[in-house]
Scaffold this motif. Structure first.
Motif, short mmCIF file in Angstrom:
data_model
loop_
_atom_site.label_atom_id
_atom_site.label_comp_id
_atom_site.label_asym_id
_atom_site.label_seq_id
_atom_site.Cartn_x
_atom_site.Cartn_y
_atom_site.Cartn_z
N ASP A 55 0.83 -1.21 0.00
CA ASP A 55 0.00 0.00 0.00
C ASP A 55 0.87 1.26 0.00
OD1 ASP A 55 -2.16 -1.64 0.03
OD2 ASP A 55 -3.00 -0.91 1.94
N ASP A 84 3.86 1.53 -1.24
CA ASP A 84 4.47 1.69 -2.57
C ASP A 84 3.49 2.36 -3.52
OD1 ASP A 84 6.84 0.43 -1.83
OD2 ASP A 84 6.04 -1.56 -2.29
N LEU A 85 2.21 1.95 -3.43
CA LEU A 85 1.22 2.55 -4.33
C LEU A 85 1.04 4.03 -3.99
CD1 LEU A 85 -0.80 2.17 -6.65
CD2 LEU A 85 -2.56 1.81 -4.91
N THR A 86 0.96 4.33 -2.71
CA THR A 86 0.81 5.73 -2.32
C THR A 86 1.98 6.56 -2.85
OG1 THR A 86 -0.40 5.10 -0.34
CG2 THR A 86 0.55 7.30 -0.35
N LEU A 124 3.73 5.93 -5.49
CA LEU A 124 3.55 6.08 -6.94
C LEU A 124 2.55 7.19 -7.24
CD1 LEU A 124 3.96 4.86 -9.89
CD2 LEU A 124 1.77 3.71 -9.46
N LEU A 125 1.44 7.18 -6.50
CA LEU A 125 0.40 8.18 -6.76
C LEU A 125 0.93 9.58 -6.48
CD1 LEU A 125 -2.81 6.47 -5.25
CD2 LEU A 125 -1.81 6.22 -7.52
N ARG A 126 1.76 9.72 -5.48
CA ARG A 126 2.27 11.05 -5.14
C ARG A 126 3.28 11.56 -6.15
NH1 ARG A 126 2.69 11.16 1.48
NH2 ARG A 126 0.45 10.94 1.78
N GLY A 127 4.06 10.66 -6.71
CA GLY A 127 5.06 11.11 -7.66
C GLY A 127 6.16 11.90 -6.98
N ARG A 128 6.86 12.72 -7.75
CA ARG A 128 8.04 13.39 -7.22
C ARG A 128 7.75 14.79 -6.67
NH1 ARG A 128 10.08 12.17 -12.16
NH2 ARG A 128 10.93 10.08 -12.34
N ASP A 129 6.68 15.38 -7.19
CA ASP A 129 6.46 16.81 -6.95
C ASP A 129 5.17 17.00 -6.16
OD1 ASP A 129 8.08 18.83 -7.63
OD2 ASP A 129 7.27 19.19 -9.64
N THR A 130 5.23 16.98 -4.85
CA THR A 130 3.99 17.18 -4.08
C THR A 130 4.13 18.40 -3.18
OG1 THR A 130 4.77 15.77 -2.30
CG2 THR A 130 3.39 14.73 -3.97
N TRP A 131 3.01 18.91 -2.72
CA TRP A 131 3.01 19.94 -1.70
C TRP A 131 1.87 19.64 -0.74
CZ3 TRP A 131 1.09 20.57 -6.54
CH2 TRP A 131 -0.21 21.10 -6.67
N THR A 132 2.00 20.17 0.44
CA THR A 132 1.04 19.84 1.49
C THR A 132 0.26 21.08 1.90
OG1 THR A 132 2.57 18.17 2.25
CG2 THR A 132 0.81 18.74 3.75
N VAL A 133 -1.02 20.89 2.07
CA VAL A 133 -1.88 21.98 2.55
C VAL A 133 -2.37 21.59 3.93
CG1 VAL A 133 -4.04 23.23 2.17
CG2 VAL A 133 -2.60 22.62 0.22
N GLY A 134 -2.42 22.55 4.83
CA GLY A 134 -2.97 22.30 6.17
C GLY A 134 -1.96 21.64 7.05
#
Lengths: 365, 621
Positions: free
Chosen positions: A349, A351-353, A355-365
């Motif tokens: 699970d 690993d899938l998460t 993959l879904l996030r990829g390399r470029d994420t940002w966080t809100v809150g």
């Protein structure tokens, strides 16, 4: 001859689970379904069906691990009569469907049953690409040189001049030679058999099943309704010896009865020609051709396939080519398995998460 | 450094336009990533020609990328740009008609040579003849400044240096809109890691662009667009095609069945094949087939073997796959067919968007051949709808068509990435044992004995002992699956297959009607979601009531659709076709819907939809 004799590393049945040692012996009836066979009386398909049903026990496989996929046409009803898994698909597409099945399921022995119209006309593209990819499956091409199920039109293997409902003045189409076509499409196993020669047919089926890669077996099959007697000169005992060229690995290629035997030689120009046996012994008229289906270069096999002429003066039978080349499905699976192994096993699970996030994420809150 | 003001804006639309070889898509992508990292909401619209490299400097070769970002939620890529970056005269000529008077134009003066001007039919240089005086024009010698900035890179040719001008433009725009460039720097390091001089040159060009903005006096202010309020979560920017690929992998993970894609390259669907071919670590098998027909054949063969079989294509490919979809209807095997629609008929407009395959996927097969049809509504929604397509296919053992389009495929938006554990549970039952007894009381397997709740038949995969059976495209006897030409049996099977699809459980249609007083409903499907929602916002801001709803399930329709339609005096259906959903609604519900259509290869603008809605509102007021 088997693949083991050729020193090939892996059998076509390598990953298919065998019957347990204590399992009861299989017989022809174990592979016979409860469906009523609905081919015309006298159809050559009956002979092939009986040969296949009695041959399958020799593979020593579980019935559930054998799958027959067919296209459309008389021959393509074949799967209904075998008590294995089977799919009667659509016209010409069986090799594509079988490619998806064989690539995703290495534990299955996958067979395609097709005809001259199905494989060489509407499905020509899928056939050549299956052969070039070398997917691990066996293709049985029933060639009766006619469209039977649509009630008698000329097919891509009909001889020039064939008079049919759609060619009342004779067909002007130039036919395919299925063996030449397969060799040109980079096939790794190509053979031809007569429906009526059950012993030879079974031997070739076994070699084909054990070949790792796409094996194409052309089977001459008589259509008693629309093209009766198409292969009669090959079945007629008085003529067959003079016409059928039996290809046996390691042996000279000959035709004719003992008292009138001709031997195939290669002349200086490279042309192949049958000459009288006594002439061949001197070597002056060319070097005797010794059959070797394992030659990497398909040129000799192709030349042999061209001995076959529409008038059937000489028709080679047997295994033209049988070489080892990595199969498409093995390569595909090794890439996937390699990636999974390199990553430490099947994806979790987390690993899938990732993959879904990829390399470029940002966080809100 | 000059002193200049900093203005805060609530929203900006920027369009980068240049020659196909100028790297505008990359520039747009990078600016988008920087903007996403800033926390703005955004929406993008790439627009490029089908030709890979049309003759340089010509109108057919113009490629553009539009980005709309804001401090509030963004629904569309924006009707018209506030800023146009034109890398050559062709880009100016092609895009100026979309640029409102008073907007900003940044033009690369180096490319405005007599030869290039003549190529696109400018009799005089528009940067100099006064014809652009209604716009804020910033002439920048982008190419020569870039080459000058890279003077120290002796190992690079002039051409190689010129190629970095898109990074200069990106640097300048990043400075103007106060975007960080660290993400782009990391991106370049990865892209050009093996070519240190090219990497250094691109980084230098990026910095030179930024520094140019800071030192020149041409720009009176920089701009800030504050982050948009978004629900807490981890976000990424995602295109529709990427989201769709991720959704398929997630569905495979949740079902525990391996994913097998059979696909033939076709615009605008190929990026899904590319994405999935890089996801082998997740057990994904991709097979690039010899043609469209083989692509779906491979997927169907894999589905027969127990995998999640998927094929991806566009409209022309659907036409070729039709017979195999029909076979899958007859075999009753799970199969997902993804159609990224583009302009048609025939080759049509390969890189432009359209919604004209709805009737094709509904009815484009021989015989009575019903299939569930789903449609994603935003780029991120492609993820959810891919999961939904696999759910319906596996639960009901049926081919399912998932519609997207070129706009969703290449457009992007921020996506709140879900946790795997929060994804829907999708257990799949494979048949393991006989499901009936014969006359003698012996256990037997009946391949067409249906689940009474779903009408789905068992999924019995080869390798399962005792369940050996034969299936095919010839009509089958109910329950046994044997060949049957019996008239009553055929009638029954046709109706059973229809009933199964009609009975697919889909969520009710939700209606957005804040006042509850609307007399007009705007009903859409697919990628018109953003423009319709934006238009409804405009109409409501003007003091009118309008209701809005969007269909994600087109076959079967949500059970409450008929009741929803009946509640309104008028139903307006905007579509990028000539009225395909409207035709289905009229036939099914006998409702006199108003079709509003456009087939220009581009999404609707907010303004045109707001006008269309307003016109209808006047009729009922």
């Amino acid at each position: 001859m088997t693949t083991a004799d050729l020193g090939m590393p892996v059998s076509g049945l390598q990953n298919v689970p065998p019957l347990p040692d204590d399992a009861p012996r299989q017989a022809k009836r174990d592979f016979t379904s409860d469906q009523e066979v609905r081919w015309c009386p006298g159809c050559g398909d009956y002979v092939i069906l009986a040969a296949v049903q009695s041959f399958l026990p020799e593979l020593g496989l579980r019935r559930e691990n054998i799958v027959f996929v067919s296209g459309i046409g008389c021959s393509s009803r074949f799967p209904y009569y075998l008590d294995t898994y089977g799919m009667h698909s659509i016209h010409g597409r069986a090799p594509a469907i079988a490619t998806g099945l064989a690539t995703s399921r290495p534990d299955l022995s996958v067979w395609v049953v097709t005809g001259d119209g199905d494989a060489l006309s509407i499905g020509g593209n899928h056939l050549i690409h299956a052969l070039r990819r070398n997917v691990n499956m066996t293709i049985l091409l029933f060639n009766n040189q006619i469209y039977g199920l649509t009630k008698g039109q000329y097919s891509p293997t009909s001889r020039p001049g064939t008079v049919t409902k759609s060619s009342p003045l004779g067909s002007v189409d130039s036919p395919f030679n299925p063996v030449s076509l397969a060799l040109g499409a980079e096939a790794t196993f190509v053979a031809r058999a007569m429906e009526s020669d059950r012993a030879e047919l079974k031997e070739i089926l076994k070699a084909a099943a054990e070949h790792r890669g796409t094996a194409l077996v052309e089977i001459y099959q008589n259509c008693p309704i629309f093209n009766d007697g198409a292969f009669e000169v090959l079945k007629d005992r008085s003529q067959q010896e003079a016409r059928i060229v039996r290809l046996r690995s390691g042996e000279a290629i000959t035709v004719g009865a003992e008292d009138d035997r001709k031997v195939l030689v290669r002349q200086g120009s490279g042309v192949m020609k049958f000459i009288a046996e006594e002439q061949a012994e001197t070597g002056e008229k060319g070097a005797v051709v010794v059959h070797d289906p394992t030659l990497d270069d398909p040129s000799q096999a192709f030349q042999l396939s061209r001995l076959d002429t529409p008038d059937m003066t000489h028709v080679p039978m047997g295994i033209f080519r049988q070489v080892a080349r990595p199969t498409y499905d093995d390569l595909v699976r090794s890439q996937v398995d390699g990636a999974v192994t390199a990553a430490g096993g099947p994806a979790t699970d987390e690993d899938l998460t990732a993959l879904l996030r990829g390399r470029d994420t940002w966080t809100v809150g | 450094m000059t002193s200049r003001t900093v203005q805060t804006l609530d929203r900006v639309v920027i369009r980068f336009a240049g020659d196909s070889g100028d790297g505008m898509q990359l520039t747009g992508d990078r600016f988008t990533s920087e903007t996403a990292a800033m926390g703005n909401d955004l929406s993008t619209l790439p627009n490029f020609p089908a030709e890979i490299r049309a003759p340089q400097g010509t109108l057919p070769g113009v490629s553009s990328f539009q980005l709309h970002f804001a401090d509030h939620d963004v629904l569309t890529p924006g009707d018209a740009p506030d800023v146009l970056v034109a890398m050559n005269p062709a880009a100016l000529k092609a895009n100026l008609p979309d640029l409102p008077r008073g907007a900003t134009l940044i033009a690369n003066t180096d490319e405005f040579s007599a030869r290039n001007l003549a190529k696109v039919g400018y009799p005089a240089n528009p940067l100099e003849d006064g014809s652009l005086e209604s716009w804020h024009v910033h002439p920048v010698a982008l190419t020569s400044i870039t080459v000058e900035a890279l003077a120290e890179f002796g190992g690079l040719t002039r051409k190689e240096k010129e190629r970095a001008k898109n990074m200069f433009a990106l640097g300048l725009l990043s400075w103007m809109y106060t975007r960080p460039t660290t993400g782009t720097e990391a991106f370049l390091e990865k892209k050009f890691g093996g070519q240190p001089e090219i990497l250094a040159a691109n980084l230098a060009a990026l910095r030179a662009g930024w520094n140019y903005g800071e030192t020149t006096e041409d720009f009176a202010s920089t701009f800030v667009v504050n982050p948009a309020p978004m629900p807490p979560g981890t976000y990424r920017n995602v295109t529709g095609n990427t989201a769709l690929a991720l959704g398929l992998v997630a569905a495979s993970h949740r079902t525990g069945r391996p994913l097998v894609l059979g696909s033939y390259p076709i615009t605008p669907a190929s990026d899904i094949l590319h994405a999935l071919s890089g996801m082998k670590r997740h057990g994904v098998t991709t097979i690039q087939a010899e043609d469209e027909i083989a692509g779906i054949g491979i997927a169907l063969g894999a589905a027969y073997g127990g995998s999640i079989g998927v094929t991806t294509t566009s409209g022309p490919g659907i036409a070729l796959k039709s017979e195999t979809i029909g076979l899958a209807v007859s075999l009753e095997l799970p199969l997902v067919v993804v159609d990224i629609q583009r302009g048609g008929p025939s080759t049509g407009l390969p890189t432009k968007t359209e919604q004209a395959d709805l009737l094709q996927v509904m009815f484009g097969r021989n015989g009575e051949s019903p299939v569930p049809v789903l449609a994603a509504q935003t780029p991120a929604d492609c993820f959810d709808m891919a999961l939904e397509a696999v759910r319906v296919a596996t639960a009901y053992r049926t081919p399912v068509v998932l519609l997207s389009d070129g706009y969703l495929a290449n457009g992007s938006e921020p996506w709140a990435v879900p946790e795997t554990a929060d994804l829907p549970a999708m257990a799949v039952d494979l048949a393991a044992e006989p499901n009936a007894t014969d006359d003698a009381g012996e256990p037997v397997f009946r391949p067409y004995l249906r689940d009474p709740a779903t009408l789905a038949r068992p999924w019995a995969v080869p390798g399962t002992p005792g369940l050996e059976h034969r299936i095919g495209g010839i009509e089958k006897a109910d329950v046994t699956g044997d060949i049957s030409y019996d008239p009553d049996n055929h009638d029954r099977m046709v109706r059973l297959r229809q009933a199964k699809v009609d009975g697919v459980v889909v969520p009710d249609l939700e209606v957005d009607d804040p006042t509850g007083e609307a007399k007009v409903l705007v009903l859409g499907w697919g990628s018109t979601y953003g423009p319709i929602a934006a238009a409804a916002r405009v109409v409501r801001n003007a003091g009118h009531a309008v209701a809005r709803a969007h269909l994600r399930h087109l076959n079967p329709f949500p059970a409450n659709l008929g009741a929803v339609l009946a509640r309104y005096d008028r139903v307006v259906v905007p579509e990028m076709n000539t009225g395909q959903l409207a035709m289905l609604l009229r036939a099914r519900y006998l409702v006199d819907v108003r079709s509003y259509t456009s087939v220009r290869g581009l999404p609707f603008t907010t303004v045109e939809l707001a006008d269309a809605v307003s016109t209808t509102l006047e009729e009922v007021s």
